[in-house]
Design a protein around this motif. Structure first.
Motif, mmCIF file in Angstrom:
data_model
loop_
_atom_site.group_PDB
_atom_site.id
_atom_site.type_symbol
_atom_site.label_atom_id
_atom_site.label_comp_id
_atom_site.label_asym_id
_atom_site.label_seq_id
_atom_site.Cartn_x
_atom_site.Cartn_y
_atom_site.Cartn_z
ATOM 1 N N LYS A 12 0.827 -1.202 0.000
ATOM 2 C CA LYS A 12 0.000 0.000 0.000
ATOM 3 C C LYS A 12 0.866 1.258 0.000
ATOM 4 N N GLY A 13 0.455 2.243 -0.772
ATOM 5 C CA GLY A 13 1.148 3.529 -0.799
ATOM 6 C C GLY A 13 2.077 3.709 -1.976
ATOM 7 N N PHE A 14 2.293 2.646 -2.755
ATOM 8 C CA PHE A 14 3.183 2.739 -3.914
ATOM 9 C C PHE A 14 2.366 2.561 -5.187
ATOM 10 N N THR A 15 2.419 3.566 -6.058
ATOM 11 C CA THR A 15 1.628 3.546 -7.292
ATOM 12 C C THR A 15 2.449 3.855 -8.542
ATOM 13 N N LEU A 101 39.433 -12.300 -9.111
ATOM 14 C CA LEU A 101 38.598 -11.523 -10.026
ATOM 15 C C LEU A 101 37.491 -12.360 -10.657
ATOM 16 N N ASP A 102 37.543 -13.675 -10.472
ATOM 17 C CA ASP A 102 36.449 -14.505 -10.974
ATOM 18 C C ASP A 102 35.198 -14.383 -10.114
ATOM 19 N N SER A 103 35.334 -13.768 -8.939
ATOM 20 C CA SER A 103 34.185 -13.467 -8.080
ATOM 21 C C SER A 103 34.260 -11.989 -7.701
ATOM 22 N N PRO A 104 33.894 -11.096 -8.624
ATOM 23 C CA PRO A 104 34.010 -9.662 -8.368
ATOM 24 C C PRO A 104 33.025 -9.169 -7.317
ATOM 25 N N ALA A 105 33.364 -8.046 -6.697
ATOM 26 C CA ALA A 105 32.513 -7.439 -5.665
ATOM 27 C C ALA A 105 32.198 -5.999 -6.052
ATOM 28 N N PHE A 106 31.041 -5.527 -5.577
ATOM 29 C CA PHE A 106 30.577 -4.188 -5.942
ATOM 30 C C PHE A 106 30.025 -3.478 -4.706
ATOM 31 N N ASP A 107 30.368 -2.208 -4.568
ATOM 32 C CA ASP A 107 29.728 -1.372 -3.559
ATOM 33 C C ASP A 107 28.356 -0.990 -4.091
ATOM 34 N N MET A 108 27.348 -0.966 -3.199
ATOM 35 C CA MET A 108 25.976 -0.639 -3.609
ATOM 36 C C MET A 108 25.577 0.746 -3.147
ATOM 37 N N SER A 109 24.832 1.440 -3.978
ATOM 38 C CA SER A 109 24.347 2.776 -3.636
ATOM 39 C C SER A 109 22.980 2.992 -4.282
ATOM 40 N N GLY A 110 22.012 3.438 -3.483
ATOM 41 C CA GLY A 110 20.691 3.719 -4.024
ATOM 42 C C GLY A 110 19.869 2.491 -4.341
ATOM 43 N N ASP A 112 18.423 -1.435 -2.566
ATOM 44 C CA ASP A 112 18.325 -2.330 -1.415
ATOM 45 C C ASP A 112 18.925 -3.679 -1.803
ATOM 46 N N GLY A 113 19.899 -4.134 -1.019
ATOM 47 C CA GLY A 113 20.619 -5.349 -1.356
ATOM 48 C C GLY A 113 19.740 -6.588 -1.414
ATOM 49 N N VAL A 114 18.815 -6.730 -0.465
ATOM 50 C CA VAL A 114 17.947 -7.911 -0.441
ATOM 51 C C VAL A 114 17.017 -7.899 -1.645
ATOM 52 N N PHE A 115 16.502 -6.721 -1.984
ATOM 53 C CA PHE A 115 15.658 -6.601 -3.173
ATOM 54 C C PHE A 115 16.440 -7.019 -4.413
ATOM 55 N N LEU A 116 17.655 -6.483 -4.551
ATOM 56 C CA LEU A 116 18.479 -6.783 -5.720
ATOM 57 C C LEU A 116 18.785 -8.277 -5.806
ATOM 58 N N LEU A 117 19.147 -8.887 -4.682
ATOM 59 C CA LEU A 117 19.496 -10.305 -4.676
ATOM 60 C C LEU A 117 18.307 -11.163 -5.080
ATOM 61 N N ASN A 118 17.125 -10.826 -4.573
ATOM 62 C CA ASN A 118 15.940 -11.595 -4.936
ATOM 63 C C ASN A 118 15.547 -11.402 -6.392
ATOM 64 N N ARG A 119 15.893 -10.258 -6.945
ATOM 65 C CA ARG A 119 15.562 -10.025 -8.368
ATOM 66 C C ARG A 119 16.512 -10.763 -9.293
ATOM 67 N N VAL A 120 17.809 -10.693 -9.040
ATOM 68 C CA VAL A 120 18.769 -11.293 -9.973
ATOM 69 C C VAL A 120 18.765 -12.819 -9.900
ATOM 70 N N THR A 121 18.232 -13.400 -8.814
ATOM 71 C CA THR A 121 18.188 -14.858 -8.709
ATOM 72 C C THR A 121 16.936 -15.444 -9.362
ATOM 73 N N ALA A 158 12.502 3.433 -1.650
ATOM 74 C CA ALA A 158 11.586 3.182 -0.523
ATOM 75 C C ALA A 158 10.799 1.886 -0.751
ATOM 76 N N GLU A 159 10.314 1.674 -1.980
ATOM 77 C CA GLU A 159 9.561 0.450 -2.265
ATOM 78 C C GLU A 159 10.485 -0.769 -2.250
ATOM 79 N N GLN A 160 11.689 -0.604 -2.756
ATOM 80 C CA GLN A 160 12.679 -1.696 -2.697
ATOM 81 C C GLN A 160 12.893 -2.147 -1.255
ATOM 82 N N GLN A 161 13.038 -1.169 -0.361
ATOM 83 C CA GLN A 161 13.337 -1.483 1.036
ATOM 84 C C GLN A 161 12.195 -2.228 1.711
ATOM 85 N N VAL A 162 10.956 -1.829 1.396
ATOM 86 C CA VAL A 162 9.790 -2.526 1.962
ATOM 87 C C VAL A 162 9.751 -3.967 1.458
ATOM 88 N N ILE A 163 9.973 -4.138 0.163
ATOM 89 C CA ILE A 163 9.984 -5.480 -0.414
ATOM 90 C C ILE A 163 11.148 -6.291 0.160
#
Length: 389
Positions: A12-15, A101-110, A112-121, A158-163
């Motif tokens: 609720k609240g996201f349109t 380098l076969d397992s690269p790492a990235f700093d995240m900005s802007g 939500d890590g959990v949202f991103l992980l659930n999307r890319v999987t 904000a919606e990413q964080q709620v999800i």
């Protein structure tokens, strides 16, 4: 017509519609030089989005291999296992660990890590984008620049964080039930080892009160000759047969999944207790309570005389014996083979019945937690499909 940039289920609240964004808008490659393969504390990215874990390097490492420092909260993926959803976020306890380098790492900005992980999987991302990987069939790599150029349809932070918070709580619940299930499986394994005599012994280490007599050692073939049990093999039942005669009676085959059930049929072979197992030796030994069902030709079965042997006890005893043998293309679990291969400890019928009931209750508890776990996993899968674009 539904908006393709809006998920089916939304908080609720996201349109606002979700927008297409490149990963480079949220992720920045990190390359902090660390140690060599000889002295680096190593981590690795597990398949299927199972996270980042410490790596056990039993063979040591090479001084010629450069490692890079990874920090808690960074997003990582495996170049060689992109097609197997090798994604994760570095946990706090692995801050400062390293990877190549076969397992690269990235700093995240802007983002939500959990949202991103659930999307890319989700399959549409890692399979769809994985087709552009470079290299041979066995060594395909997704390089950093290629990865950062990939796009996702994203909502506001904000919606990413709620999800993200919602799926974190759901994942915690799934993990809780997984641990309960795993503990029960370990408990059963331990109890089987303790409640049946060890090799060279005639009594178990843990025993119900009132039983003191030594167990007798008997081969399955001996028990069959004395009419204690009867061994056999199932019938050929094809998918075509089940389609021609549909029904609700289970058909059990060689699979270790779904309790060994291959499908349902309008006919049945048995309406009694049985022990069943896979002829090739793979999978598990199953105790089948009395009900109407069939068994295919790739499974063996044993029926017992209930006045001489507990079927539930025999299933557990066979399961223990089964686990101690390595079956392969030269050794199969045909009834003709295991008649002489399996030597079982046999107590009195009364003791068999108590042991059989104990393990039947434990198996029911294991099945209950397994079903709860599968239900939660299916709920998550469904919600991932409906709460993302």
């Amino acid at each position: 017509m539904a908006d393709s940039n809006v998920p089916s289920i939304r908080f609720k609240g996201f349109t606002d519609p979700w927008e297409q964004r490149k990963l480079s808008e949220y992720l920045t490659l990190s390359r902090i030089i660390g140690h060599t393969g000889v002295d680096a504390n190593k981590l690795t990215v597990k398949l299927w989005g199972k996270g980042v874990v410490a790596k056990t390097d039993s063979y040591g490492g090479s001084r010629n291999t450069q490692y890079y420092v990874r920090h808690a909260g960074q997003f990582m993926y495996g170049k060689l296992d992109f097609l197997h959803a090798a994604f994760g976020i570095v946990p706090e306890e692995l801050d400062g660990y390293e990877s190549t380098l076969d397992s690269p790492a990235f700093d995240m900005s802007g983002v939500d890590g959990v949202f991103l992980l659930n999307r890319v999987t989700q399959e549409d991302f890692y399979l769809g984008n994985g087709l552009i990987a470079n290299g041979s069939r066995k060594a395909k790599r997704i390089h950093e620049d290629t990865f950062l150029d990939m796009s996702l349809t994203m909502p506001s932070l904000a919606e990413q964080q709620v999800i993200g918070r919602f799926f974190s709580r759901l994942d915690s619940l799934i993990t809780l039930h997984q641990r309960k299930y795993d503990k029960l499986v370990v408990l059963k394994k331990s109890m089987l080892e303790q409640m049946f005599p060890q090799e060279g012994e005639s009594v178990p280490r843990i025993r119900f009160s009132g039983f003191t007599d030594p167990w007798e050692q008997r081969k399955l073939g001996e028990l069959e000759k004395k009419s204690v049990l009867r061994m056999g093999r199932g019938n050929v039942i094809s998918a075509k047969d089940m389609t021609a005669a549909p029904g609700s009676f289970p058909v059990y085959s060689s699979s270790a999944l779904d309790n060994g059930q291959m499908g349902s049929y309008g006919k049945y072979m048995f309406d009694q207790e049985l022990v069943t197992w896979s002829i090739d030796g793979g999978g598990a030994v199953f105790y089948r309570k009395k009900h109407k069902f069939s068994v295919t030709n790739v499974s063996g079965y044993i029926a017992t005389d209930p006045d001489k042997m507990s079927c539930a006890f025999l299933a557990q005893s066979m399961s223990l014996a089964h686990s101690c043998i390595n079956f392969d293309y030269t050794v199969k679990a045909h009834p003709s083979v295991i008649r002489s291969l399996y030597t079982l400890g046999i107590p009195s019928l009364a003791e068999q019945q108590i042991i059989g009931r104990f393990f039947s209750r434990l198996d029911s508890l294991i099945t209950l937690h397994q079903r709860k776990l599968e239900l939660l996993q299916n709920i998550k899968k469904s919600l991932l499909e409906q709460m993302f674009v």
